[in-house]
Design an enzyme around this catalytic site. Sequence first.
Site, PDB file in Angstrom:
ATOM      1  N   THR A 854       0.806  -1.228   0.000  1.00 36.04           N
ATOM      2  CA  THR A 854       0.000   0.000   0.000  1.00 36.04           C
ATOM      3  C   THR A 854       0.832   1.268   0.000  1.00 36.04           C
ATOM      4  O   THR A 854       0.356   2.315  -0.419  1.00 36.04           O
ATOM      5  CB  THR A 854      -0.936   0.020   1.231  1.00 36.04           C
ATOM      6  OG1 THR A 854      -0.145  -0.105   2.408  1.00 36.04           O
ATOM      7  CG2 THR A 854      -1.930  -1.126   1.157  1.00 36.04           C
ATOM      8  N   CYS A 855       2.053   1.209   0.471  1.00 35.13           N
ATOM      9  CA  CYS A 855       2.867   2.431   0.522  1.00 35.13           C
ATOM     10  C   CYS A 855       3.338   2.852  -0.858  1.00 35.13           C
ATOM     11  O   CYS A 855       3.813   3.969  -1.044  1.00 35.13           O
ATOM     12  CB  CYS A 855       4.077   2.217   1.432  1.00 35.13           C
ATOM     13  SG  CYS A 855       3.616   1.844   3.143  1.00 35.13           S
ATOM     14  N   HIS A 856       3.227   1.935  -1.828  1.00 37.64           N
ATOM     15  CA  HIS A 856       3.806   2.233  -3.137  1.00 37.64           C
ATOM     16  C   HIS A 856       2.840   1.981  -4.294  1.00 37.64           C
ATOM     17  O   HIS A 856       3.250   2.039  -5.460  1.00 37.64           O
ATOM     18  CB  HIS A 856       5.066   1.376  -3.352  1.00 37.64           C
ATOM     19  CG  HIS A 856       6.070   1.510  -2.253  1.00 37.64           C
ATOM     20  ND1 HIS A 856       6.883   2.620  -2.125  1.00 37.64           N
ATOM     21  CD2 HIS A 856       6.378   0.683  -1.221  1.00 37.64           C
ATOM     22  CE1 HIS A 856       7.662   2.471  -1.056  1.00 37.64           C
ATOM     23  NE2 HIS A 856       7.376   1.308  -0.481  1.00 37.64           N
TER      24      HIS A 856
END
Length: 893
Positions: A854-856
């Site tokens: 989710t961070c990328h």
Amino acid sequence: MKIKTLNDIKIKQVSCGHYHSLALSEGGQVFSWGSNSDGQLGLGKKFPSQASPQRVRSLDGIPLAQVAAGGAHSFALSLSGTSFGWGRNNAGQLALHKNNVSGQSYKPYSISALKNLGVIYISCGYEHTVVLTQNGKVFTFGDNTYGQLGHSPTAEKSGPQLVEGIDGLVSQIDCGSYHTLAYVYTTGKVVSFGREPTCKSSPTHPEALTENVDFTCLISADDLVDFQVKHIFAGTYANFVTTYQNTSSTDVPRKILPGISQINESLTEKWIAAKKRTECEVAKSEIAMIFSSPACLTASFLKKRESAETTSIDVDLKKARDTFKKLTETQWISFVITTCLKDNLLRALPCCSLHREALLVFLLLPECPVMHDPRNWMDLVVPFAEAVCKMRDQSSKILKQCWASLQESSLNTLVQMLKTAIISQFYHRTQTNQSHCNLKALLGMMKEVHKVNTANCQLPENTFNINELSNLLNFYAERRLFMDNNLIPAENSSPIIFSDFPFIFTLLSKIQLLQAESHLKILQKEYLPWGQVIPYNELHPFTLRVRRRHLVEDALRQLSQAEDTDLHKAFMVEFIKEIRSIGYGVKSEFFYSIFEEMTNIEYGMFMYPEEGSYMWFPAKSKFKKKRYFLFGILCGLSLYNLNPANLPFPLALFKKLLDQKPSFQDLKELSPLLGKNLQEILDNEADDTEELYIYFSIYWDKNNVNLIPNGISVPVDQTNKKEYVSACIDYIFNTSVKAVYEEFQRGFYKVCDKEILVKLFQPEELMTALVGNNDYDWKYFEENSQYGQGYHKSHPTILMFWKAFHKLTLEEKKKFLFFLRGNDRLPLSGKQEIGIKFRCPETFSEADYPRALTCHNILDLPQYSTMEKVEEALQVAINSNKGFVSLRVTEQQ
């Protein structure tokens, strides 16, 4: 005698009065010399008589068609039909009201009495003036001692009067000292009225006044067999008529005066076609004349006068745009135009003129492509902006009225020119006073254009945004240039306070500025010495360690113990036994989950007036006020960390945060049913004394409340129904929620700097920043996706994925977005971050389900071989969209 002052100036017209002279140059400049006893030179009261020609600067920039000199008064006529008069006005020969102007006017005035007559020619006598209109009528004003105005000398008339005694339509006029000539082309007659030229009596001892005026026919049609009148001339003691032999012509014989230089189609084609050296030299000279003169440039694109009425914009901007584009496509012409604008025209801009026609050049220049060339920002656009910024109030007001009348395309062209120059200035910005002055002028002009646009709503607000600012400005290092004038170093005499220009910032830039300002202010207050800057991402992070099942309890406890400085550090969330990360995805899921729980109707922290409506603060809360304070901190952190969250607040909240009052429309948004009922009350048009069977009370949040003391007994009628609606609005948005709202606001501004929010944000922007938006473009979502590690755009699994994805419902797509990003809202950082980064790890097989980083925005997608498996994988992702545990299943049978 040769006039040396005018040696290098090509004069097109000369007109002589009794003791003064006027001249009009090819470049549109007016010169005057001689006696100035009554202001007839138009130079101002302090100027004595002049032995050599002086430029009448108050007429600069006006595209003039004619100058005319009288006994001791003067006139100029513009190509668009505006008349300007100055000098002696003792007999009303300027048509200026004597209460407003004394016996003399020392500078040119626009003659409003002639504005709507459609004047095409002016002639001046000793103390009278005659004008000819487009429709062949003659108007006169001034001294009428000898009947030279064409009506009875004993009649008490003032201002321009129609000469009714002329039988037919007139095409030429001319004044002697005390009489008037007119050529009536429809009857072929030259008529005269006033004192005959043969009369030699002294003008100081006039002949006895008569009741009637005599019209004398000097030449009749019978006298002109086989001839046509060319020009008529009236002198003090003689008249002249010139003719030509051409009886077949049907043209109306007008007096054609040499005019100032203008661009026309044939001239444009000639310049472009010029190849030989001599042709190019002539073309350069002609181009230089026009593009060095504001008056000539404006004259080139004036709209044709169809009637006496003036149009909203008197120049044809489309014609100018097309002509400029055509000319500048030829490189040498573009260079000559650029040089002329730089060296001559921009220095001659009539920025202090009070005449609308002179300011039209400010509309034309932005249409020229050389003004948009990034290489010319310093030499062309900065001087242009400086001229606008130093305008007098009245001149600026006129220009803004012109901007307000522009079509959307032309106003946008102006804005884009300024944006290009501002971006170029940022790229080349240095810490010098000149650099600051340049940027200040460009931003100052943009601010004035923005004000006009705000008042007239011609362009979308984001037209003024400069997207490049996020990359061009270091919001931390240059913080002192953004907000506080007192923080500007003394050596910089031209500070730029960027918060004065909020419209140039995108929403993302505003939040970045908010981050920098809030961060640096609190750190400076706590322990940072002046000038020391610790970047936001270099501070030790503020970490919340939370259990998913006790999310609200854990988060609020730690927030209540946090220091002020903690709230402005990099924010990290650790889901205990799951994941700890400073990345976007984990924070995003944290905010999504905690707000989902705290805003749930069953949680009871907020009230929902109707099913499916926005939420609002309760009139009586079951929670302590501190919880609203901590909720405010959470909202501030969400905004501060660029994390849009699903907070169903109405626009009214964001108005209150920015010290703006909620309106009736806001109440309708919060509670459509109540808003509808109140609107019906306002629309009711019964008798003034008739009661509406309601009282000054309201049922709100499950309670009946008096809106005024003993309101339940005060009936609402036609006389007080507006006060009743206002009282409802005030109660719902202010009185009923005062205690809990103030705590929420205190918590919110604990994180976010109020000063910068109020200066930079509009309520709609703040709402978008905090709540986000769901204006999804799924086609763009697909087009902006990237493919790597085993995938390409046409891979069979990718084709099946997108086919299956587009079959999902909107809610399912939003759930997938949450699975991918930890948030179902669009990122504030822009559309460029919308999309999926596909990859297929070598360890994945069809037995695996998709996995999101989710961070990328990374989606690890196995290479499925059938549509059924793709659809099943999507459903698993949608329904397992919370938490950070990887999924792996057994081989499907």
